[in-house]
Motif scaffolding. Sequence first.
Motif, PDB file in Angstrom:
ATOM      1  N   GLU A 181       0.910  -1.082  -0.083  1.00 12.20           N
ATOM      2  CA  GLU A 181       0.159  -0.033  -0.014  1.00 12.20           C
ATOM      3  C   GLU A 181       0.734   1.307  -0.101  1.00 12.20           C
ATOM      4  OE1 GLU A 181      -2.513  -0.619   3.469  1.00 12.20           O
ATOM      5  OE2 GLU A 181      -3.781  -1.930   2.597  1.00 12.20           O
ATOM      6  N   ASP A 182       2.096   1.213   0.758  1.00 17.85           N
ATOM      7  CA  ASP A 182       2.925   2.184   0.760  1.00 17.85           C
ATOM      8  C   ASP A 182       3.633   2.506  -0.611  1.00 17.85           C
ATOM      9  OD1 ASP A 182       2.280   2.847   3.557  1.00 17.85           O
ATOM     10  OD2 ASP A 182       4.267   1.843   4.236  1.00 17.85           O
ATOM     11  N   VAL A 183       3.905   1.434  -1.353  1.00 15.74           N
ATOM     12  CA  VAL A 183       4.551   1.792  -2.730  1.00 15.74           C
ATOM     13  C   VAL A 183       3.509   2.242  -3.658  1.00 15.74           C
ATOM     14  CG1 VAL A 183       5.287   0.152  -4.694  1.00 15.74           C
ATOM     15  CG2 VAL A 183       6.120  -0.294  -2.290  1.00 15.74           C
ATOM     16  N   GLN A 184       2.236   1.754  -3.679  1.00 14.36           N
ATOM     17  CA  GLN A 184       1.020   2.394  -4.461  1.00 14.36           C
ATOM     18  C   GLN A 184       1.027   3.737  -4.129  1.00 14.36           C
ATOM     19  OE1 GLN A 184      -2.353  -0.100  -3.691  1.00 14.36           O
ATOM     20  NE2 GLN A 184      -1.662  -1.714  -4.770  1.00 14.36           N
ATOM     21  N   ALA A 185       0.979   4.267  -2.879  1.00 14.21           N
ATOM     22  CA  ALA A 185       1.010   5.737  -2.573  1.00 14.21           C
ATOM     23  C   ALA A 185       2.051   6.403  -3.104  1.00 14.21           C
ATOM     24  CB  ALA A 185       1.021   5.831  -1.152  1.00 14.21           C
ATOM     25  N   ARG A 186       3.175   5.886  -2.987  1.00  5.44           N
ATOM     26  CA  ARG A 186       4.577   6.451  -3.440  1.00  5.44           C
ATOM     27  C   ARG A 186       4.586   6.610  -5.282  1.00  5.44           C
ATOM     28  NH1 ARG A 186       7.300   3.147   0.506  1.00  5.44           N
ATOM     29  NH2 ARG A 186       8.123   4.744   1.725  1.00  5.44           N
ATOM     30  N   ASP A 187       4.027   5.350  -5.879  1.00  2.00           N
ATOM     31  CA  ASP A 187       3.903   5.398  -7.208  1.00  2.00           C
ATOM     32  C   ASP A 187       3.083   6.532  -7.619  1.00  2.00           C
ATOM     33  OD1 ASP A 187       5.673   3.554  -7.371  1.00  2.00           O
ATOM     34  OD2 ASP A 187       4.373   2.033  -7.599  1.00  2.00           O
ATOM     35  N   ALA A 188       1.884   6.832  -6.813  1.00  2.00           N
ATOM     36  CA  ALA A 188       0.924   7.867  -7.293  1.00  2.00           C
ATOM     37  C   ALA A 188       1.470   9.152  -7.214  1.00  2.00           C
ATOM     38  CB  ALA A 188      -0.393   7.630  -6.742  1.00  2.00           C
ATOM     39  N   ALA A 189       2.018   9.333  -5.928  1.00  2.00           N
ATOM     40  CA  ALA A 189       3.069  10.573  -5.914  1.00  2.00           C
ATOM     41  C   ALA A 189       4.050  11.051  -6.835  1.00  2.00           C
ATOM     42  CB  ALA A 189       3.583  10.697  -4.406  1.00  2.00           C
ATOM     43  N   MET A 190       4.818   9.921  -7.495  1.00  2.00           N
ATOM     44  CA  MET A 190       5.554  10.065  -8.623  1.00  2.00           C
ATOM     45  C   MET A 190       5.127  10.763  -9.620  1.00  2.00           C
ATOM     46  SD  MET A 190       8.808   9.340  -7.510  1.00  2.00           S
ATOM     47  CE  MET A 190       9.518   9.032  -9.001  1.00  2.00           C
ATOM     48  N   LYS A 191       3.753  10.693  -9.895  1.00  2.00           N
ATOM     49  CA  LYS A 191       2.999  11.098 -10.980  1.00  2.00           C
ATOM     50  C   LYS A 191       2.435  12.507 -11.076  1.00  2.00           C
ATOM     51  CE  LYS A 191       2.150   6.400 -12.750  1.00  2.00           C
ATOM     52  NZ  LYS A 191       1.040   5.303 -12.817  1.00  2.00           N
ATOM     53  N   ASP A 192       2.313  12.863  -9.650  1.00  2.00           N
ATOM     54  CA  ASP A 192       1.520  14.094  -9.298  1.00  2.00           C
ATOM     55  C   ASP A 192       2.600  15.064  -8.557  1.00  2.00           C
ATOM     56  OD1 ASP A 192      -0.063  16.091  -8.307  1.00  2.00           O
ATOM     57  OD2 ASP A 192      -1.432  14.708  -7.089  1.00  2.00           O
ATOM     58  N   PRO A 193       2.937  15.926  -9.199  1.00  2.00           N
ATOM     59  CA  PRO A 193       3.918  16.858  -8.862  1.00  2.00           C
ATOM     60  C   PRO A 193       3.632  17.672  -7.758  1.00  2.00           C
ATOM     61  CG  PRO A 193       3.518  17.236 -11.228  1.00  2.00           C
ATOM     62  CD  PRO A 193       2.574  16.224 -10.594  1.00  2.00           C
ATOM     63  N   SER A 194       2.231  17.794  -7.383  1.00  2.00           N
ATOM     64  CA  SER A 194       1.820  18.574  -6.366  1.00  2.00           C
ATOM     65  C   SER A 194       1.749  17.807  -5.067  1.00  2.00           C
ATOM     66  CB  SER A 194       0.209  19.097  -6.333  1.00  2.00           C
ATOM     67  OG  SER A 194      -0.520  18.014  -6.696  1.00  2.00           O
ATOM     68  N   VAL A 195       2.220  16.770  -4.954  1.00  2.00           N
ATOM     69  CA  VAL A 195       2.178  15.562  -3.757  1.00  2.00           C
ATOM     70  C   VAL A 195       3.714  15.311  -3.574  1.00  2.00           C
ATOM     71  CG1 VAL A 195       1.155  13.793  -2.481  1.00  2.00           C
ATOM     72  CG2 VAL A 195      -0.364  15.007  -3.969  1.00  2.00           C
ATOM     73  N   SER A 196       4.223  15.381  -2.392  1.00  2.00           N
ATOM     74  CA  SER A 196       5.575  14.745  -1.912  1.00  2.00           C
ATOM     75  C   SER A 196       5.263  13.416  -1.483  1.00  2.00           C
ATOM     76  CB  SER A 196       6.170  15.347  -0.930  1.00  2.00           C
ATOM     77  OG  SER A 196       5.624  15.675   0.272  1.00  2.00           O
ATOM     78  N   LEU A 197       6.419  12.675  -1.465  1.00  2.00           N
ATOM     79  CA  LEU A 197       6.436  11.405  -1.198  1.00  2.00           C
ATOM     80  C   LEU A 197       6.206  10.827   0.246  1.00  2.00           C
ATOM     81  CD1 LEU A 197       9.678  10.017  -3.018  1.00  2.00           C
ATOM     82  CD2 LEU A 197       7.099   9.607  -3.853  1.00  2.00           C
ATOM     83  N   THR A 198       6.507  12.257   1.214  1.00  2.00           N
ATOM     84  CA  THR A 198       6.345  12.037   2.667  1.00  2.00           C
ATOM     85  C   THR A 198       5.030  12.171   2.920  1.00  2.00           C
ATOM     86  OG1 THR A 198       8.830  13.062   2.908  1.00  2.00           O
ATOM     87  CG2 THR A 198       7.019  13.153   4.746  1.00  2.00           C
ATOM     88  N   GLN A 199       4.275  13.411   2.100  1.00  2.00           N
ATOM     89  CA  GLN A 199       2.774  13.516   2.177  1.00  2.00           C
ATOM     90  C   GLN A 199       2.073  12.316   1.738  1.00  2.00           C
ATOM     91  OE1 GLN A 199       2.135  16.860   0.010  1.00  2.00           O
ATOM     92  NE2 GLN A 199       2.771  18.325   1.605  1.00  2.00           N
ATOM     93  N   ALA A 200       2.601  11.535   1.041  1.00  2.00           N
ATOM     94  CA  ALA A 200       1.661  10.465   0.369  1.00  2.00           C
ATOM     95  C   ALA A 200       1.760   9.346   1.359  1.00  2.00           C
ATOM     96  CB  ALA A 200       2.321   9.946  -0.992  1.00  2.00           C
ATOM     97  N   ILE A 201       2.964   8.978   2.098  1.00  3.10           N
ATOM     98  CA  ILE A 201       3.199   8.095   3.149  1.00  3.10           C
ATOM     99  C   ILE A 201       2.276   8.430   4.284  1.00  3.10           C
ATOM    100  CG2 ILE A 201       4.966   6.976   4.520  1.00  3.10           C
ATOM    101  CD1 ILE A 201       4.566   5.839   1.574  1.00  3.10           C
ATOM    102  N   GLN A 202       2.411   9.724   4.415  1.00  5.39           N
ATOM    103  CA  GLN A 202       1.524  10.097   5.916  1.00  5.39           C
ATOM    104  C   GLN A 202       0.050  10.042   5.789  1.00  5.39           C
ATOM    105  OE1 GLN A 202       2.800  14.117   6.573  1.00  5.39           O
ATOM    106  NE2 GLN A 202       4.804  13.608   7.244  1.00  5.39           N
ATOM    107  N   GLN A 203      -0.455  10.378   4.395  1.00  3.78           N
ATOM    108  CA  GLN A 203      -1.790  10.114   4.416  1.00  3.78           C
ATOM    109  C   GLN A 203      -2.115   8.622   4.365  1.00  3.78           C
ATOM    110  OE1 GLN A 203      -2.421  12.128   0.617  1.00  3.78           O
ATOM    111  NE2 GLN A 203      -2.176  14.363   1.666  1.00  3.78           N
TER     112      GLN A 203
END
Length: 266
Positions: free
Chosen positions: A87-109
Amino acid sequence: MLKISQRFFSSTCRTAQQQQQQPLMIKNSRIAASVILTRAPQITRSATPFEQAYFDYKEKNERQTSAVFPQDFYFKKGSVAERRWKEDVQARDAAMKDPSVSLTQAIQQQQQQQDTTTTTTTTITGTPIQILDRTTQADKDNDIKKLDRALQHNLYLIVKQHQQWQFPQTDLQANEYLHEAAERHLSESCGKDMDVWFVGRQPITFYKQSPSRKEDTEGLKARMYAGQVKPNNKDVSDFAWVTKDEMATYLSPDYYKAIKDSLGDL
């Protein structure tokens, strides 16, 4: 003969004491010593938008060029840890495609969603990390007498002395050094329940009063580590712990202009 000696000794002591209590005058101007007492920042400051954008870019660039993580070696198939990792990997992959979201924010969410949807993972992986609010109750109440406010910035002690806001200040007595006068006045006017360290014995700022007052003020830097101000209501009627920007609303324009360059913004 003994009575004459005693009278001479008493008059000599009174004369010496009066001379010591008289303000020091240099070129018809009094010399005053003030204390720039600082409470250092308690937490790191928030990143600026430019800094945050740089950190996000660097984090995503490192992930893009990093080697593939061997998850089969670290996680047992079908385990809760493996599911959470995917689930964390999926959140990171989604953040890689969205410039407005950082990897740290994606993992926290993602972790917040996991913690709210299930309690089983909490018992297995331990207590989740909670990020505390960077604002305190003193910030919300705008309590300028509390030291647990504006944790990201320096706080400076200003006092209401002679019906005006300023740093704690006193006249320099004869045969007295600047740092001795500053320490004496701080203890007498603001109480002894403070753990204070004077950074040096040389002034870091200078303020020349108007020609009518004939007073030159030397400011010495000090650090506050523990305790609190307890004004004696004789020399000091009120006090406040304020930041550099807040100080401009309390001090007179001339006074603030003279001392602002010696204050830190953090």
